[in-house]
Design a protein around this motif. Structure first.
Motif, PDB file in Angstrom:
ATOM      1  N   ARG A   1       0.797  -1.140  -0.013  1.00  4.83           N
ATOM      2  CA  ARG A   1      -0.142   0.043   0.304  1.00  4.83           C
ATOM      3  C   ARG A   1       0.760   1.260  -0.016  1.00  4.83           C
ATOM      4  NH1 ARG A   1      -2.820  -4.110   2.477  1.00  4.83           N
ATOM      5  NH2 ARG A   1      -1.475  -3.972   4.001  1.00  4.83           N
ATOM      6  N   PHE A   2       0.285   2.220  -1.111  1.00  3.90           N
ATOM      7  CA  PHE A   2       1.134   3.494  -0.885  1.00  3.90           C
ATOM      8  C   PHE A   2       0.042   4.426  -0.351  1.00  3.90           C
ATOM      9  CE2 PHE A   2       4.254   1.336  -3.205  1.00  3.90           C
ATOM     10  CZ  PHE A   2       5.442   2.226  -3.208  1.00  3.90           C
TER      11      PHE A   2
ATOM     12  N   ARG B   1       0.405   5.247  -9.384  1.00  2.60           N
ATOM     13  CA  ARG B   1      -0.116   4.139  -9.846  1.00  2.60           C
ATOM     14  C   ARG B   1       0.220   3.495 -11.057  1.00  2.60           C
ATOM     15  NH1 ARG B   1      -2.606   0.334  -7.474  1.00  2.60           N
ATOM     16  NH2 ARG B   1      -0.970  -0.764  -8.837  1.00  2.60           N
ATOM     17  N   VAL B   2       0.531   4.552 -11.978  1.00  2.00           N
ATOM     18  CA  VAL B   2       1.180   4.202 -13.405  1.00  2.00           C
ATOM     19  C   VAL B   2       2.352   3.449 -13.358  1.00  2.00           C
ATOM     20  CG1 VAL B   2       2.155   5.042 -15.714  1.00  2.00           C
ATOM     21  CG2 VAL B   2      -0.035   6.030 -14.476  1.00  2.00           C
TER      22      VAL B   2
ATOM     23  N   ARG C   1       0.339  -4.867  -9.487  1.00  5.88           N
ATOM     24  CA  ARG C   1      -0.929  -4.262  -9.860  1.00  5.88           C
ATOM     25  C   ARG C   1      -1.790  -4.681  -8.229  1.00  5.88           C
ATOM     26  NH1 ARG C   1      -2.188  -3.165 -15.178  1.00  5.88           N
ATOM     27  NH2 ARG C   1      -0.543  -3.760 -16.319  1.00  5.88           N
ATOM     28  N   ASP C   2      -1.280  -5.437  -7.651  1.00  2.26           N
ATOM     29  CA  ASP C   2      -2.026  -5.774  -6.364  1.00  2.26           C
ATOM     30  C   ASP C   2      -1.748  -4.718  -5.321  1.00  2.26           C
ATOM     31  OD1 ASP C   2       0.767  -6.401  -6.046  1.00  2.26           O
ATOM     32  OD2 ASP C   2       0.216  -8.272  -4.788  1.00  2.26           O
ATOM     33  N   THR C   3      -0.903  -3.654  -5.455  1.00  2.00           N
ATOM     34  CA  THR C   3      -0.487  -2.537  -4.673  1.00  2.00           C
ATOM     35  C   THR C   3      -1.612  -1.612  -4.669  1.00  2.00           C
ATOM     36  OG1 THR C   3       1.790  -2.961  -4.946  1.00  2.00           O
ATOM     37  CG2 THR C   3       1.093  -0.940  -3.880  1.00  2.00           C
TER      38      THR C   3
ATOM     39  N   PRO D   1      -6.652   3.442 -11.445  1.00  2.00           N
ATOM     40  CA  PRO D   1      -7.381   3.309 -10.130  1.00  2.00           C
ATOM     41  C   PRO D   1      -6.655   3.520  -9.093  1.00  2.00           C
ATOM     42  CG  PRO D   1      -6.563   0.864 -11.270  1.00  2.00           C
ATOM     43  CD  PRO D   1      -6.035   2.108 -11.866  1.00  2.00           C
ATOM     44  N   PHE D   2      -7.073   4.386  -8.145  1.00  2.00           N
ATOM     45  CA  PHE D   2      -6.577   4.443  -6.816  1.00  2.00           C
ATOM     46  C   PHE D   2      -7.838   4.935  -5.855  1.00  2.00           C
ATOM     47  CE2 PHE D   2      -6.391   8.380  -9.093  1.00  2.00           C
ATOM     48  CZ  PHE D   2      -6.595   9.413  -8.036  1.00  2.00           C
ATOM     49  N   VAL D   3      -7.398   4.880  -4.632  1.00  2.00           N
ATOM     50  CA  VAL D   3      -8.500   5.451  -3.751  1.00  2.00           C
ATOM     51  C   VAL D   3      -8.076   6.797  -3.227  1.00  2.00           C
ATOM     52  CG1 VAL D   3      -9.472   4.778  -1.439  1.00  2.00           C
ATOM     53  CG2 VAL D   3      -8.563   3.121  -2.885  1.00  2.00           C
TER      54      VAL D   3
END
Length: 338
Positions: free
Chosen positions: A190-191, A211-212, A220-222, A249-251
């Motif tokens: 996780r970042f 993310r890129v 991709r699972d990070t 994709p990111f939160v």
């Protein structure tokens, strides 16, 4: 991992984008503003341990109107972040029209004078034959000693020079610009990207770059989590649009402890981009909401919004199980004297 090109719209950059599209269409990502493009390149460089690359065609501040992050001011804000955080970065700029025919481009002398305090070097190439040499030197300078950004300004007529692709391809070798092996991406699940001393909303385009870089390196699972206040969201509209357009994709965790007005605007913004959102009120629901957002952003291939009331960034980092924190620092770190 191929060098990713982050750019902003501009007539001088169009030939470069066309060349990259023919060579590898997935290699470029276009942001709305110069500031977003540079911050994306910063996130990419910090995650992958490589030299970031950005393309910009800044206009005079008077011509940018109310666009946040646009023009020369936005470009300088991004370069200052890279300089403060010692991030290796090469930024290529160019005129938007032949000299004397359009007054929207920043004059070369003013651009270099403004960029020198926030870069390791700011140079202008007058002779097209010197473009390859200048680009190779820029990559070396960006990584030498204390890393930092380098700006290379190209005059009108050299934008379609094949040296750009040649310089980028040379960076894809197994060793970095200074001859040492490339540093592998962070080994973490996780970042979290937050803004500290940088421009408002700058953590969102930085998260896009992170993310890129993770996707390109096979991680991709990070999970990438960007932390922002409700008042910062209007400054990140362009970066959110780019993330939705390019399916990054990111939160996005937005804090709105003062009321529901910010929540309503945030939800409406995310709906415009086809992104999901969820409001978190109770203490016990935070961890489950973060878990839902991780899965949702992967499923939708878009940013996912978490509206968090009465929480601190430290609580969200704890809920996300964060091991790595990507931040801004307000002032440049002075290197030790030799």
């Amino acid at each position: 991992m191929p060098v990713q090109v982050f750019g902003s719209p501009g007539a001088a950059a169009l030939p470069w984008y066309e060349s990259l599209e023919r060579a590898d269409g997935k290699r470029q990502l276009t942001a709305d503003h110069e500031s977003d493009a540079v911050h994306m390149a910063v996130g990419w460089a910090r995650t992958g341990g490589r030299t970031g690359f950005a393309v910009a065609a800044p206009e005079l501040p008077a011509r940018t109107g109310a666009r946040s992050g646009a023009g020369l001011d936005g470009l300088l804000a991004g370069l200052r972040t890279a300089y403060a955080d010692a991030v290796p970065l090469v930024c290529v700029t160019g005129r938007t029209a032949p000299p004397g025919r359009d007054g929207t481009a920043v004059p070369a002398a003013a651009l270099l004078r403004s960029a020198r305090p926030v870069t390791k070097a700011a140079v202008r190439v007058e002779d097209p034959a010197r473009v390859p040499q200048a680009l190779h030197a820029a990559f070396r300078t960006a990584r030498a000693d204390r890393p930092g950004p380098v700006l290379v300004d190209l005059p009108y007529g050299t934008a379609d020079h094949d040296a750009l692709l040649g310089a980028l391809d040379e960076q894809d070798c197994t060793r970095s610009d200074d001859g040492r092996p490339h540093r592998a991406p962070h080994r973490t699940r996780r970042f979290v990207v937050c803004g500290r001393g940088g421009p408002p909303g700058g953590q969102v385009p930085t998260a896009v770059g992170v993310r890129v870089a993770l996707d390109a390196s096979g991680h991709r699972d990070t999970t990438v989590v960007a932390l922002a206040g409700a008042g910062q969201l209007p400054y990140a509209v362009g970066a959110l649009g780019a993330a939705a357009r390019y399916e990054v994709p990111f939160v996005l965790a937005v804090f709105d402890p003062g009321g529901r007005d910010g929540c309503g605007r945030a939800r409406e913004l995310m709906r415009v981009y086809g992104c999901s959102g969820h409001r978190v009120d109770g203490r016990g629901s935070l961890r489950s909401a973060v878990a839902w957002a991780r899965k949702e952003c992967v499923t939708t291939a878009r940013p996912v919004l978490l509206l968090i009331a009465a929480r601190t960034p430290a609580e969200v980092r704890a809920a996300a199980g964060t091991q790595t924190l990507v931040t801004r620092v307000p002032h440049p770190r002075v290197p030790p004297e030799a």
